[in-house]
Structure formats: structure tokens, C-alpha cells
Motif scaffolding. Structure first.
Motif, PDB file in Angstrom:
ATOM      1  N   UNK A 125       0.601  -1.292  -0.158  1.00 25.39           N
ATOM      2  CA  UNK A 125       0.003   0.072   0.020  1.00 25.39           C
ATOM      3  C   UNK A 125       0.788   1.337  -0.018  1.00 25.39           C
ATOM      4  N   UNK A 126       0.524   2.240  -0.727  1.00 27.63           N
ATOM      5  CA  UNK A 126       0.955   3.415  -0.494  1.00 27.63           C
ATOM      6  C   UNK A 126       2.591   3.511  -1.060  1.00 27.63           C
ATOM      7  N   UNK A 127       2.845   2.563  -1.838  1.00 22.95           N
ATOM      8  CA  UNK A 127       4.101   2.531  -2.580  1.00 22.95           C
ATOM      9  C   UNK A 127       4.323   2.843  -3.935  1.00 22.95           C
ATOM     10  N   UNK A 128       4.870   3.522  -4.472  1.00 23.11           N
ATOM     11  CA  UNK A 128       5.137   3.664  -6.107  1.00 23.11           C
ATOM     12  C   UNK A 128       6.060   2.683  -6.450  1.00 23.11           C
ATOM     13  N   UNK A 129       6.037   1.823  -7.184  1.00 22.35           N
ATOM     14  CA  UNK A 129       6.738   0.758  -7.684  1.00 22.35           C
ATOM     15  C   UNK A 129       7.831   1.346  -8.679  1.00 22.35           C
ATOM     16  N   UNK A 130       9.000   0.636  -8.452  1.00 16.59           N
ATOM     17  CA  UNK A 130       9.948   1.120  -9.512  1.00 16.59           C
ATOM     18  C   UNK A 130       9.564   1.051 -11.067  1.00 16.59           C
ATOM     19  N   UNK A 131       9.669   1.944 -11.905  1.00 13.47           N
ATOM     20  CA  UNK A 131       9.243   2.092 -13.229  1.00 13.47           C
ATOM     21  C   UNK A 131       7.834   1.969 -13.223  1.00 13.47           C
ATOM     22  N   UNK A 132       7.081   2.257 -12.383  1.00 14.79           N
ATOM     23  CA  UNK A 132       5.662   2.356 -12.638  1.00 14.79           C
ATOM     24  C   UNK A 132       4.952   3.338 -13.755  1.00 14.79           C
ATOM     25  N   UNK A 133       5.719   4.421 -13.723  1.00 16.56           N
ATOM     26  CA  UNK A 133       5.360   5.574 -14.615  1.00 16.56           C
ATOM     27  C   UNK A 133       5.709   4.862 -16.121  1.00 16.56           C
ATOM     28  N   UNK A 134       7.339   4.902 -16.176  1.00 14.90           N
ATOM     29  CA  UNK A 134       7.529   4.244 -17.242  1.00 14.90           C
ATOM     30  C   UNK A 134       9.010   3.629 -17.080  1.00 14.90           C
ATOM     31  N   UNK A 135       9.360   2.423 -17.950  1.00 13.90           N
ATOM     32  CA  UNK A 135      10.606   1.680 -17.672  1.00 13.90           C
ATOM     33  C   UNK A 135      11.657   2.176 -18.601  1.00 13.90           C
ATOM     34  N   UNK A 136      12.821   2.108 -18.098  1.00 15.46           N
ATOM     35  CA  UNK A 136      14.098   2.374 -18.869  1.00 15.46           C
ATOM     36  C   UNK A 136      14.008   1.806 -20.050  1.00 15.46           C
ATOM     37  N   UNK A 137      14.134   2.455 -21.191  1.00 14.93           N
ATOM     38  CA  UNK A 137      14.126   2.154 -22.759  1.00 14.93           C
ATOM     39  C   UNK A 137      12.721   2.019 -23.228  1.00 14.93           C
ATOM     40  N   UNK A 138      11.715   2.183 -22.568  1.00 20.56           N
ATOM     41  CA  UNK A 138      10.596   2.387 -22.917  1.00 20.56           C
ATOM     42  C   UNK A 138      10.313   3.862 -23.755  1.00 20.56           C
ATOM     43  N   UNK A 139       9.315   3.733 -24.826  1.00 21.99           N
ATOM     44  CA  UNK A 139       9.297   5.231 -25.525  1.00 21.99           C
ATOM     45  C   UNK A 139       8.310   5.845 -24.576  1.00 21.99           C
ATOM     46  N   UNK A 140       9.101   7.296 -24.302  1.00 19.18           N
ATOM     47  CA  UNK A 140       8.241   8.295 -23.374  1.00 19.18           C
ATOM     48  C   UNK A 140       7.343   8.923 -24.278  1.00 19.18           C
ATOM     49  N   UNK A 141       8.050   9.560 -25.180  1.00 17.84           N
ATOM     50  CA  UNK A 141       6.978  10.393 -26.091  1.00 17.84           C
ATOM     51  C   UNK A 141       7.222  10.036 -27.637  1.00 17.84           C
ATOM     52  N   UNK A 142       6.137   9.872 -28.350  1.00 17.64           N
ATOM     53  CA  UNK A 142       6.560   9.347 -30.018  1.00 17.64           C
ATOM     54  C   UNK A 142       6.711  10.466 -30.870  1.00 17.64           C
ATOM     55  N   UNK A 143       7.542  10.140 -31.888  1.00 18.45           N
ATOM     56  CA  UNK A 143       7.807  11.089 -32.998  1.00 18.45           C
ATOM     57  C   UNK A 143       6.290  11.586 -33.238  1.00 18.45           C
ATOM     58  N   UNK A 144       6.281  12.895 -33.435  1.00 19.28           N
ATOM     59  CA  UNK A 144       5.068  13.702 -34.125  1.00 19.28           C
ATOM     60  C   UNK A 144       4.118  14.124 -32.850  1.00 19.28           C
TER      61      UNK A 144
END
Ligand SMILES: Nc1nc2c(c(=O)[nH]1)N[C@H]1C(S)=C(S)[C@@H](COP(=O)(O)OP(=O)(O)OC[C@H]3O[C@@H](n4cnc5c(N)ncnc54)[C@H](O)[C@@H]3O)O[C@H]1N2
Ligand code: MOO
Length: 391
Positions: A125-144
Motif C-alpha cells: 500500500x502507498x508504494x510507487x513501484x520502480x518504473x511504475x510510470x515508465x521503464x528504462x528504454x520504453x518510449x516516453x514520447x513518440x515522434x510527431x
């Protein structure tokens, strides 16, 4: 003379997003469009974070825990915690690796280095997991993707400092007319203050285009042609104000054709802005806007701005169109389609006084343009009308 729809379609066909890209600092990227995907260089969050102020627990089944330590945001240790133990913790702090859950302080009684839970808790409970928003190497924002303030914040949270974006066009504004005097100078008989360049520069600035140079030329054919040749060579988009109608001293059309600008269209069945010229010279875009100030600005919003947004990589480059309910009556004279300066108050549309193309009084108070098609002659209070909201 072509219709508004034909003019918009021709510009659409002739305008492709630029293939020129540039790497810029994220801090300066507002309003640019990504030319490449951006990948996250880190897991976000990079460590298990507490989402609340409270206590990290070494187990979940007990009711009472012994307080053994404290972790606050920014602490870099990973303290031990065992079953039956609790660690005071704060929002944003790293949750010790061995902790099983976090309880918020409102659900806990504290006495003598002990805490007692007022209700049972669950693991994680009340813990933000590692990479919960985004994982290393994943697309943060796409072209366009268009970069917004939130986009800048998001890239900053990932530690991204530079991105590759489509280049915005460089823009020249040319004002023509012997009668024009800069505000601040005395006005002689026959002269008026030059307003279009300041107005267009500000409209461009408001939409994020700052690479704008302004030029002026008198009503002289040779000078007009020479300035057009130079500005077309030096800029991506050339906006000319005035000198495009049929008078003996309107030299812009002739000069443009003479230097090889391909005319895509000239004259649109609209008011204001009838003598609008749109042309191409290789990959350069040329708009000759009618000199009447309200005509210039109308044409800018309806035709020029969407074109330069599209050139800059925007996928949504149209102004916001919608419907509203007329709050005033209006009679349209003539057969041209009309763009009327109006005020939109939550969908209630008041068509303003002083619609003449020589006047800016109504434009200065307008936040929307009402579009009346060629065949509409009357607007009556209560009618549903088409509007184009100004940016
Ligand atoms: N015989 C005809 N005359 C006109 C026609 C037509 O069809 N037949 N069309 C009219 C329409 S509609 C318009 S719009 C204007 C457009 O004329 P130009 O684009 O050639 O513009 P100018 O003549 O240079 O100027 C028009 C008007 O605007 C003032 N102006 C120009 N530049 C500026 C500026 N930078 N700042 C402030 N004001 C400016 C200028 O003094 C004139 O009053 O043509 C009609 N004529
Ligand atoms: O088209 Mo002009 O802008 O009507 O005056």
C-alpha cells in the motif's frame, strides 16, 4: 475567384511537414514537434517511493510495530527493517527494500516508540513501484508529439535534456505602402500608422513562431521585386501585407510572378480578404495578404497559421472550429463568404460592430470568427452558427 474551401484545400495539398530537423534543449522545446521517438533513459520512479507520509512496515499481519528508524525524501540509505518493525517515512522517500507496505500516519497511534494500526493493512500500500510510470528504454514520447508544458516537465522528470524536433520555419513579413508611418512618428496628411507588421509578429509569437524578420518597401516596382527576391532566398515563409489588389501601385502580384513564384491561387470569394495570393517558389511558401488590417489578420488565422503549423510538424494544425448560438442579428451583403469578428461567451456568440476590413476595433475585442458561407445572408438571434475560435 475560388471559394474558401478550395483555397483551404489547395494550401493543404501544397503544404507538407518539413524534413528539416534540429536538436534542441528541452527547456526551449515548447511548441515544437518531436521528429524522433524519445526513449526513457531511466526507470521512473527510479526507486520504490513512498506515496504518503506515514510508516513503512516490515510485515503486514501485526497490529503493533516497534519504531526503529526514519527515512525522508532525499535520503540515500536503505535501512534494515524486520517483521514487527516500523520506520517513519515521508512522501517521496525511498521505501526500504525489506519493507512490505506503508501505512498513512492518520491510521496510526504512536506512543513510546511503538505504533498501533487502527485498521489492518495490505502489502504494497502507498508504494510507487520502480518504473511504475515508465521503464528504462520504453518510449516516453513518440515522434510527431507536440511538446506542451507538461511534456517538458515529463521529459525533465526522466532527465532528458535534448530532443530532436522539426525545424520551425523562418518567416519574413514585408509591409508595402508609401502611406505607412511607424507609430511614434508624427503623422502628415495622407499618412496612416503602420499596424500590420506588429500585429502579425505578435500573432506569430503567440503561436510560438519567433524567427520573424520584418521589412518594409514603398510602392515602387523595382524595390518590391528586389526585396521579394532577397526575402524568398533567405526565409521559408514570406508574408507580404498590401499591394496585392488591382491598383496601379499594387506591384506585389506582378513582382512575384516575374521572379518565378508559382501562383497557386489569387482571390478568394470571401470578406474580408478577397485579394489573397498564395504561391510557392521551390519549397518556399508565399502569402500576399490584403493590406486592410482586418483582412490581413483574418487571412493570417484562416490560411497562414494552419499552413505554418503543418510545416512545423503539427498533426492538428487547424484552428478550433465549432458551433455557437447567435446572440445578435446580422445581415450579410454580397455573395462572398464572411468571417465576422465576434465574441464567444460559452457558446453565446455576439457579432461585433465595426466589421469593415479597414478596422481593427472589433478584432481587438474578438475571441472568435463567425463563418458565414456564401449562401447565408441573414443571422437571427437563436440561430446556430459556425465559429472558428482564435488562438
Ligand atoms: N478596384 C478594386 N479595388 C479594390 C479591390 C477590388 O477588387 N477592386 N479590392 C479591395 C479589397 S477587398 C481589399 S482587401 C484591398 C486590398 O488592397 P491591397 O492588398 O492592395 O492593399 P493596399 O491597397 O496596399 O492597402 C489597403 C488598405 O490597407 C492599408 N494598409 C496597407 N498596409 C497597411 C499596414 N501595414 N498597416 C496599416 N494599414 C495598412 C492601406 O493604407 C489601405 O487603406 O483592395 C481593395 N481595392
Ligand atoms: O477583401 Mo477586402 O478585405 O473585403 O476589404
Amino acid at each position: 475567384m475560388i471559394s474558401v474551401q478550395q483555397a483551404l484545400q489547395l494550401i493543404e495539398q501544397q503544404t507538407q511537414k518539413t524534413s528539416n530537423t534540429v536538436t534542441i534543449s528541452v527547456s526551449e522545446a515548447l511548441g515544437y514537434v518531436l521528429a524522433k521517438d524519445v526513449f526513457s533513459p531511466i526507470d521512473m520512479p527510479p526507486f520504490r517511493q513512498s506515496a504518503m507520509d506515514g510508516y513503512a512496515l516490515g510485515s503486514v499481519q501485526e497490529t503493533t510495530y516497534t519504531l526503529v528508524n526514519e527515512v525522508k525524501a532525499g535520503d540515500t540509505e536503505d535501512p534494515e527493517i524486520k517483521e514487527g518493525q516500523a520506520i517513519r517515512i515521508f512522501t517521496g522517500a525511498p521505501v526500504p527494500s525489506a519493507a512490505k507496505t506503508v501505512v498513512i500516519q492518520e491510521k496510526v497511534e504512536v506512543s513510546n516508540h511503538q505504533i498501533t494500526l487502527q485498521e489492518s493493512t495490505v502489502p504494497m500500500a502507498n508504494i510507487r513501484e520502480v518504473g511504475e510510470q515508465i521503464k528504462k528504454g520504453d518510449t516516453a514520447l513518440s515522434k510527431d508529439t507536440k511538446i506542451t508544458p507538461a511534456g517538458i516537465g515529463y521529459l525533465a522528470t526522466l532527465g532528458v535534456t535534448e530532443i530532436e524536433v522539426y525545424k520551425k520555419p523562418t518567416i519574413a513579413i514585408i509591409t508595402t505602402g508609401n502611406e505607412l508611418v511607424a507609430p511614434g512618428q508624427p503623422l502628415s496628411y495622407g499618412q496612416i500608422y503602420e499596424s500590420n507588421s506588429l500585429m502579425l509578429v505578435s500573432a506569430l509569437q503567440k503561436s510560438g513562431f519567433s524567427a520573424v524578420s520584418t521589412y518594409k518597401v514603398s510602392d515602387n516596382y523595382e524595390d518590391t521585386q528586389a526585396l521579394l527576391e532577397k526575402t524568398i532566398a533567405d526565409h521559408d515563409v514570406i508574408l507580404i501585407s498590401g499591394g496585392i489588389s488591382v491598383g496601379d501601385y499594387d506591384f506585389v502580384g506582378k513582382a512575384l510572378r516575374n521572379i518565378g513564384v508559382e501562383e497557386v491561387f489569387y482571390k478568394v470569394k470571401q470578406k474580408p480578404g478577397k485579394p489573397l495570393f498564395y504561391g510557392k517558389h521551390k519549397n518556399k511558401t508565399i502569402f500576399a495578404l490584403p493590406g486592410n488590417p482586418a483582412s490581413s489578420l483574418s487571412c493570417f488565422y484562416i490560411y497562414v497559421l494552419p499552413a505554418i503549423l503543418k510545416l512545423s510538424g503539427y498533426s492538428n494544425y487547424h484552428l478550433e472550429r465549432g458551433k455557437g448560438v447567435a446572440n445578435s442579428n446580422f445581415t450579410k451583403k454580397g455573395e462572398r463568404a464572411a468571417f465576422l469578428k465576434a465574441h464567444n461567451d460559452h457558446g453565446q456568440i455576439t457579432i461585433l460592430d465595426a466589421q469593415a476590413s479597414s478596422m481593427l476595433r472589433s478584432f481587438a475585442l474578438a475571441n472568435t470568427l463567425v463563418y458565414l458561407p456564401e449562401d447565408t445572408t441573414e443571422v437571427t438571434i437563436g440561430d446556430t452558427i459556425e465559429i472558428i475560435n482564435l488562438p
